[in-house]
Design a protein around this motif. Structure first.
Motif, short mmCIF file in Angstrom:
data_model
loop_
_atom_site.label_atom_id
_atom_site.label_comp_id
_atom_site.label_asym_id
_atom_site.label_seq_id
_atom_site.Cartn_x
_atom_site.Cartn_y
_atom_site.Cartn_z
N ALA A 120 0.83 -1.20 0.00
CA ALA A 120 0.00 0.00 0.00
C ALA A 120 0.87 1.25 0.00
CB ALA A 120 -0.91 0.00 1.22
N GLU A 121 0.36 2.32 -0.58
CA GLU A 121 1.09 3.59 -0.57
C GLU A 121 1.13 4.13 0.85
OE1 GLU A 121 1.26 7.30 -3.57
OE2 GLU A 121 -0.64 7.13 -2.47
N LYS A 122 2.32 4.56 1.27
CA LYS A 122 2.52 5.09 2.62
C LYS A 122 2.81 6.59 2.54
CE LYS A 122 2.41 1.04 4.71
NZ LYS A 122 1.44 0.68 5.76
N HIS A 123 2.42 7.30 3.56
CA HIS A 123 2.70 8.73 3.67
C HIS A 123 3.49 8.97 4.96
CE1 HIS A 123 2.16 13.10 3.43
NE2 HIS A 123 1.87 13.06 4.74
N GLU A 124 4.58 9.70 4.84
CA GLU A 124 5.40 9.99 6.01
C GLU A 124 5.80 11.47 6.03
OE1 GLU A 124 5.75 8.10 8.39
OE2 GLU A 124 5.56 6.04 7.65
N VAL A 125 5.77 12.03 7.21
CA VAL A 125 6.26 13.39 7.43
C VAL A 125 7.75 13.31 7.74
CG1 VAL A 125 6.12 15.44 8.90
CG2 VAL A 125 4.03 14.21 8.22
N ILE A 126 8.56 14.15 7.10
CA ILE A 126 10.01 14.18 7.32
C ILE A 126 10.34 15.38 8.19
CG2 ILE A 126 12.27 14.17 6.24
CD1 ILE A 126 10.46 11.83 5.45
N SER A 127 10.83 15.13 9.39
CA SER A 127 11.16 16.21 10.31
C SER A 127 12.46 15.89 11.04
CB SER A 127 10.02 16.40 11.32
OG SER A 127 10.32 17.43 12.24
N PRO A 128 13.46 16.78 10.96
CA PRO A 128 13.47 18.04 10.24
C PRO A 128 13.43 17.81 8.73
CG PRO A 128 15.66 17.52 11.02
CD PRO A 128 14.76 16.51 11.64
N ALA A 129 13.05 18.84 8.00
CA ALA A 129 12.92 18.74 6.55
C ALA A 129 14.27 18.40 5.93
CB ALA A 129 12.40 20.06 5.98
N CYS A 130 14.23 17.65 4.85
CA CYS A 130 15.44 17.21 4.14
C CYS A 130 15.78 18.23 3.06
CB CYS A 130 15.21 15.83 3.54
SG CYS A 130 16.61 15.17 2.64
N LYS A 131 16.97 18.81 3.13
CA LYS A 131 17.36 19.88 2.21
C LYS A 131 17.99 19.33 0.93
CE LYS A 131 17.85 23.23 5.93
NZ LYS A 131 18.66 24.30 6.54
N THR A 132 18.18 20.21 -0.03
CA THR A 132 18.73 19.81 -1.32
C THR A 132 20.06 19.07 -1.16
OG1 THR A 132 17.70 21.71 -2.39
CG2 THR A 132 19.53 20.65 -3.56
N GLY A 133 20.16 17.92 -1.83
CA GLY A 133 21.39 17.15 -1.79
C GLY A 133 21.50 16.20 -0.62
N SER A 134 20.56 16.26 0.33
CA SER A 134 20.62 15.40 1.51
C SER A 134 19.84 14.12 1.28
CB SER A 134 20.09 16.15 2.73
OG SER A 134 20.93 17.23 3.06
N ASN A 135 20.07 13.16 2.18
CA ASN A 135 19.53 11.82 2.01
C ASN A 135 18.41 11.51 2.99
OD1 ASN A 135 21.42 11.27 0.01
ND2 ASN A 135 22.90 10.46 1.47
N ILE A 136 17.54 10.61 2.58
CA ILE A 136 16.51 10.02 3.44
C ILE A 136 16.75 8.52 3.42
CG2 ILE A 136 14.04 9.64 3.79
CD1 ILE A 136 13.60 12.26 2.16
N GLU A 137 16.73 7.89 4.59
CA GLU A 137 16.96 6.45 4.69
C GLU A 137 15.67 5.75 5.10
OE1 GLU A 137 19.78 5.29 7.64
OE2 GLU A 137 19.81 3.20 7.02
N LEU A 138 15.26 4.76 4.31
CA LEU A 138 14.13 3.91 4.65
C LEU A 138 14.67 2.60 5.20
CD1 LEU A 138 11.85 4.29 1.50
CD2 LEU A 138 11.51 5.37 3.70
N LEU A 139 14.37 2.30 6.45
CA LEU A 139 14.76 1.03 7.05
C LEU A 139 13.56 0.09 6.95
CD1 LEU A 139 16.68 2.23 10.22
CD2 LEU A 139 17.62 1.56 8.01
#
Length: 608
Positions: A248-267
């Motif tokens: 299913a499609e998931k929705h997540e809030v990213i806090s603090p916000a992820c800026k240009t060039g930065s990474n988000i990690e999904l575990l």
């Protein structure tokens, strides 16, 4: 850095300010996540690189104004070069886009923080380079000229994000002469500067990754996303598909916000694999900040390859103690507590050496010889501990009478013991050990068989194997500092050789046999054998680090498998071949190849 906990996913935003006045720093490393050491403990030239695709949405087709890299120490290195090339070069001098000599006075080299090893150096290019449509390799090289400290032995600073395709290629002039994908260790801490701002606004790209998992063992995967748009990422929507089954499609809030060039990690926690083979995983980012994702690389298509065995580390804790030592019982109690802690019982093995503060009825000749680790200056003490005979952290709990560095420590709290174990446990082992045993007919001897496998990347050229027979729960009524019966634990009852024996390697495996005589007073229900492989440098107690350890209890009779009875009566054939990071390949490739055979076994080979 903030973790957002969910029942299925943990999302981690790695925030960094990397875009100012249309200038953008970008790369697989974002400048803020933890950094660590990597190295071969060898005096040779190290070459490392990343691959930047021609359609990279922040760097592809752009002019690169500067290159940022991280270094920790300059005392042990020389001949530093930055380079760029259309293909991975045989040496920095053969790079076909750029080769640039870097003066040591222009390099920043110290630790930014405890978990941020090294410091950034920005080198601006006299003539900017452009990432071509076919992509380019960006790297740097240097020569290690001495191994006088940890930074000389492990001089490369890398990030902790593993298995990202293209994020870390490595070779050296001698130990690993051919380029290999080393992203299983981490990601290269290289960033590139362009004067062009992002062309997209709400855009998140998903990196492909490949990894290995062990049969019948639970595991998680880390899927990495990168903000390639101008807008800070405050939320994402995504879909995970596993072996063709779309979630299913998931929705997540990213806090603090992820800026240009930065990474988000999904575990992503995965189900425990029950069969060998491939698991196909894709992660598609459908929306960014509630808007359709503008990135053309919104989906990662990745593979998890399930194999029979992964190398696992066990830390060896050695305790100097004695019946005449009044201060030893409290530390012995902490060591015993650690060894029976459910979180650490599978991570730590113990051996007690009855020396350091006089000898007693349990002292073995090897116990006395091991005081060499800290008797510089003519004296020793107890209680004292060694953790993998490792002296790499420069901490104040290590000391001897001369004030010189030593792997021996005084540690008086369980918290510090756990910290030291955790530090060593985090180091990926380069060798794996397994044991079996068999008693003779009257149980006066026990025969031990050790089987070992090594990684071709292992820098220990002359490893030694030590076997120690230990006994637990020996009653002692003579323990100073304790009233009543004191139970001596993990007591050294004998070794195959004080400083270990060399083994006969066949390719990257060995089989070693040794028989311990058993005295009548030994309680066979309390016997263990601890096996470990280590360096041995008779001139330097700080250069005898243990590479890995295994332990086996001797309570059940088992037959020793022989080399003959284990030979298959039919020949098996190769059915699939993978890189060390789990990528399926159609032909042998330089570096480590993992081969799946028709009989279900898995072999690890090194292709030159």
């Amino acid at each position: 850095m903030k973790k957002i906990l969910r029942s299925l996913f943990t999302i981690l935003a790695l925030a960094a300010t990397v875009s100012v006045n249309a200038q953008t720093w970008a790369g697989y490393y974002d400048g803020t996540s933890n950094r660590k050491n990597f190295g071969l403990n060898a005096t040779e030239t190290y070459d490392q690189a990343i691959f930047v695709a021609g359609d990279h949405e922040l760097l592809g087709g752009k002019q690169i104004q500067a290159i940022r890299f991280y270094m920790q120490n300059l005392l042990c290195i020389e001949d530093v070069k930055l380079w760029a090339s259309n293909k991975l070069p045989a040496s920095a001098a053969e790079a076909d886009i750029l080769t640039m000599d870097i003066k040591k006075k222009d390099i920043m080299a110290f630790d930014e923080a405890d978990n941020l090893l090294g410091f950034a150096t920005d080198i601006y290019l006299d003539t900017p380079i452009t990432i071509p449509a076919t992509g380019a390799y960006i790297g740097y090289s240097f020569k290690v000229n001495k191994l006088s400290n940890k930074q000389g032995k492990s001089p490369v600073v890398i990030g902790e994000q593993k298995n990202i395709t293209g994020s870390f290629y490595f070779k050296s002039s001698s130990s690993i002469p051919e380029w290999m994908d080393n992203s299983g260790k981490g990601n290269m801490t290289i960033q590139l500067l362009t004067n062009d701002g992002p062309a997209l606004k709400n855009a998140v790209a998903a990196y492909d990754f490949n990894m290995l998992a062990e049969l019948d063992a639970p595991y998680d995967i880390s899927a990495y996303l990168n903000n390639v748009g101008s807008a800070e990422v405050k939320s994402i929507d995504y879909i995970v598909t596993i072996d063709g089954v779309e979630g299913a499609e998931k929705h997540e809030v990213i806090s603090p916000a992820c800026k240009t060039g930065s990474n988000i990690e999904l575990l992503i926690p995965m189900e425990t694999p029950k069969k060998l083979g491939e698991i196909k995983v894709s992660v598609k980012v459908t929306k960014v900040n509630g808007q359709a994702n503008e990135s053309k690389h919104a989906t990662s298509n990745s593979t998890v390859n399930v194999v029979e065995e992964l190398f696992k580390r066990m830390v060896l804790l050695e305790e100097f103690t004695g019946e005449k030592c009044p201060n030893c019982p409290p530390v012995a109690a902490l060591v015993n507590q650690l060894l029976h802690d459910p979180e650490y019982s599978e991570k730590v093995a113990g051996i007690c050496h009855h020396d350091g503060y006089y000898t007693d009825q349990f002292t073995q000749p090897s116990d006395t010889e091991y005081t060499w680790f800290y008797n510089d200056g003519g004296g020793t003490y107890a209680p004292a501990l060694m953790f993998d005979r490792w002296s790499g952290d420069g901490s104040p709990d290590k000391s001897n009478n001369s004030g010189n560095n030593t792997p021996v420590r005084f540690v008086g709290t369980i918290e510090r013991m756990k910290q030291l174990v955790d530090t060593r446990y985090a180091e990926e082992p380069m060798v794996n050990l397994r044991m079996s045993f068999e008693y003779n007919a009257d149980s006066t001897e026990v025969a031990i068989t050790v089987r070992g496998k090594r990684s071709p990347m292992w820098s220990n050229k002359e490893p030694r194997l030590t076997l120690t027979l230990t006994e637990d729960s020996i009653a002692s009524t003579s323990q100073s500092g304790f009233s009543g019966t004191f139970w001596q634990m993990h007591v050294n009852r004998g070794v195959n050789s004080t400083w270990g024996e060399t083994v006969n390697w066949e390719n990257d495996s060995f089989i070693y046999n040794y028989t311990f005589p058993l005295k009548p007073e030994f309680n066979k229900k309390q016997l263990k054998v601890v096996a470990f492989m280590s360096k041995y440098d008779s001139s330097d107690p700080n250069n005898c680090t243990i590479d890995n350890t295994a332990v086996i209890t001797l309570q059940k009779k088992k037959a020793i498998p022989s080399a003959i009875t284990n030979v298959s009566k039919t020949f098996s054939t190769e059915v699939a071949r993978y890189t060390v990071n789990g990528q399926l390949i159609s032909a042998p490739q330089h570096g480590i190849n993992i081969i799946k055979m028709s009989d279900g076994t898995v072999r690890k080979v090194f292709v030159k």
